[in-house]
Design an enzyme around this catalytic site. Structure first.
Site, mmCIF file in Angstrom:
data_model
loop_
_atom_site.group_PDB
_atom_site.id
_atom_site.type_symbol
_atom_site.label_atom_id
_atom_site.label_comp_id
_atom_site.label_asym_id
_atom_site.label_seq_id
_atom_site.Cartn_x
_atom_site.Cartn_y
_atom_site.Cartn_z
ATOM 1 N N GLU A 138 12.968 5.973 4.101
ATOM 2 C CA GLU A 138 11.751 6.813 4.410
ATOM 3 C C GLU A 138 11.969 7.176 6.034
ATOM 4 O O GLU A 138 12.261 6.176 6.886
ATOM 5 C CB GLU A 138 10.649 6.131 4.138
ATOM 6 C CG GLU A 138 9.472 6.575 4.564
ATOM 7 C CD GLU A 138 8.056 5.865 4.292
ATOM 8 O OE1 GLU A 138 8.081 5.183 3.178
ATOM 9 O OE2 GLU A 138 6.815 6.325 4.515
ATOM 10 N N ASP A 185 2.681 1.225 -3.241
ATOM 11 C CA ASP A 185 1.401 0.440 -2.898
ATOM 12 C C ASP A 185 0.845 1.423 -1.781
ATOM 13 O O ASP A 185 -0.235 0.970 -1.478
ATOM 14 C CB ASP A 185 1.777 -0.826 -2.093
ATOM 15 C CG ASP A 185 2.852 -0.322 -0.935
ATOM 16 O OD1 ASP A 185 3.521 0.598 -0.712
ATOM 17 O OD2 ASP A 185 3.119 -1.660 -0.280
ATOM 18 N N SER A 186 1.197 2.664 -1.488
ATOM 19 C CA SER A 186 0.514 3.695 -0.825
ATOM 20 C C SER A 186 -0.984 3.902 -1.419
ATOM 21 O O SER A 186 -1.862 4.394 -0.955
ATOM 22 C CB SER A 186 1.136 5.026 -0.812
ATOM 23 O OG SER A 186 1.650 5.237 -2.102
ATOM 24 N N ASP A 189 5.877 -1.026 -7.057
ATOM 25 C CA ASP A 189 6.016 -1.466 -5.654
ATOM 26 C C ASP A 189 5.466 -2.861 -5.680
ATOM 27 O O ASP A 189 4.487 -3.390 -6.281
ATOM 28 C CB ASP A 189 4.902 -0.753 -4.737
ATOM 29 C CG ASP A 189 6.181 0.040 -3.668
ATOM 30 O OD1 ASP A 189 7.111 -0.179 -3.590
ATOM 31 O OD2 ASP A 189 5.315 0.938 -3.036
ATOM 32 N N GLU A 248 10.404 -3.643 0.034
ATOM 33 C CA GLU A 248 11.042 -3.056 1.348
ATOM 34 C C GLU A 248 11.687 -4.007 2.345
ATOM 35 O O GLU A 248 11.685 -4.899 2.299
ATOM 36 C CB GLU A 248 9.611 -2.538 2.253
ATOM 37 C CG GLU A 248 8.896 -1.447 1.505
ATOM 38 C CD GLU A 248 7.491 -1.342 2.479
ATOM 39 O OE1 GLU A 248 7.559 -1.552 3.614
ATOM 40 O OE2 GLU A 248 6.618 -0.314 2.028
HETATM 41 O O1 KIV Z 1 4.138 3.214 -1.448
HETATM 42 C C1 KIV Z 1 4.664 4.525 -1.809
HETATM 43 O O2 KIV Z 1 4.183 5.217 -2.253
HETATM 44 C C2 KIV Z 1 6.054 4.566 -1.084
HETATM 45 C C3 KIV Z 1 6.742 5.866 -1.110
HETATM 46 C C4 KIV Z 1 6.271 6.536 0.065
HETATM 47 C C5 KIV Z 1 8.188 5.986 -1.056
HETATM 48 O O3 KIV Z 1 6.657 3.426 -1.137
#
Ligand code: KIV
Length: 288
Positions: free
Chosen positions: A187, A49-50, A88, A120
């Protein structure tokens, strides 16, 4: 050690069995062409979700929706022929209740064809992870710095600096593993804590900003390629600096268009204007 991966198609079982083996290589991907480029080298592609921050310009990941994750998950799966694809679960799509998490995880798996979801959280998410895992939804955990808890964790801040915080994160990781997660992203934690978590849990840890003391590593691909310059955390190693190349390519294109150097004769179809096209001739429809 070769850059090519030893195992052709990585499954959840293979990722799970990678504990204390050759480190797992993971990267984020949000699109088909990038997934195609990464696939030969990585064991796991995370549709993180980044993407909210990296490609939608958001300040945090909190505004990412389930629809966005499904659309990008589908695109990445199309480009991945052997890497294990994990998507995610976005903020608000799983925290309310295990049933809500199941409904949304099932939607992600069914619509994208991915192998697993990531969510998460620590002890508080253990019942949800168990609920999903027992119903056929493979779950990757995520402990330590939690971008979806940006507000409650006080921003993007290294975790586990105090012994109290370290103890809490270690027990989070243990709870997530015992609930049935097949691996855990760790993380933004101090090295000693990463080492302790990796030694404690039975499933592979995949670190980001968590030192080499993990069973694998993940980075955001745009960070590694030098394509995301808003913010570069200390733990990122840049393997390329593509942003200046993109800028100079686009600048050259703009100059060519404005000066009528592009398109040239070699980019044009058909015959000169004074010779009219015959109906049905190749020049009318060929584009390649
Ligand atoms: O959303 C993401 O890209 C992540 C990674 C940084 C592990 O959770």
């Amino acid at each position: 050690m070769s850059a090519q991966k030893p195992v052709k198609a990585a499954t959840i079982q293979q990722i799970r069995a990678s504990k204390n083996q050759t480190p797992i290589v993971a990267l984020t991907a949000y699109s088909t062409p990038i997934a195609r480029l990464l696939d030969p080298y990585v064991d796991l592609l995370l549709v993180g979700d980044s993407l909210g921050m990296v490609i939608y310009g958001m300040e945090t990941t909190l505004g990412v929706t389930l629809e966005m994750m499904c659309a990008h998950g589908k695109a990445v799966k199309r480009g991945a022929s052997s890497a294990c694809v994990v998507v995610d679960m976005p903020f608000g799509s799983y925290q309310e209740a295990p049933e809500q998490a199941y409904r949304n995880a099932a939607k992600i798996l069914a619509e994208t064809g991915c192998a697993a979801v990531k969510l998460e959280g620590g002890r508080e998410m253990a019942p949800t992870i168990a609920f999903l895992a027992q119903r056929g939804v493979p779950v990757m955990g995520h402990v330590g710095l939690l971008p979806q808890s940006f507000n409650s964790q006080g921003g993007f801040r290294t975790q586990g600096r105090t012994s109290e915080e370290a103890k809490r994160i270690k027990s989070d990781a243990r709870a997530v593993a015992e609930a049935g997660a097949f691996s855990i992203v760790v993380e933004g934690v101090v090295e000693l804590l990463a080492a302790e978590i990796t030694e404690t849990v039975a499933v592979p840890t995949i670190g980001i900003g968590a030192s080499s003391r993990c069973d694998g590593q993940i980075l955001v691909t745009e960070d590694l390629l030098g394509l995301f310059s808003e913010f570069t955390p200390k733990f990122v190693k840049r393997y390329a600096d593509l942003a200046p190349d993109v800028s100079s390519a686009v600048a050259a294109y703009a100059q060519d268009v404005r000066s009528r150097r592009f398109p040239g004769a070699e980019h044009c179809f058909g015959t000169p204007r004074e010779q009219p096209l015959k109906k049905g001739s190749a020049g009318e429809s060929d584009v390649a």
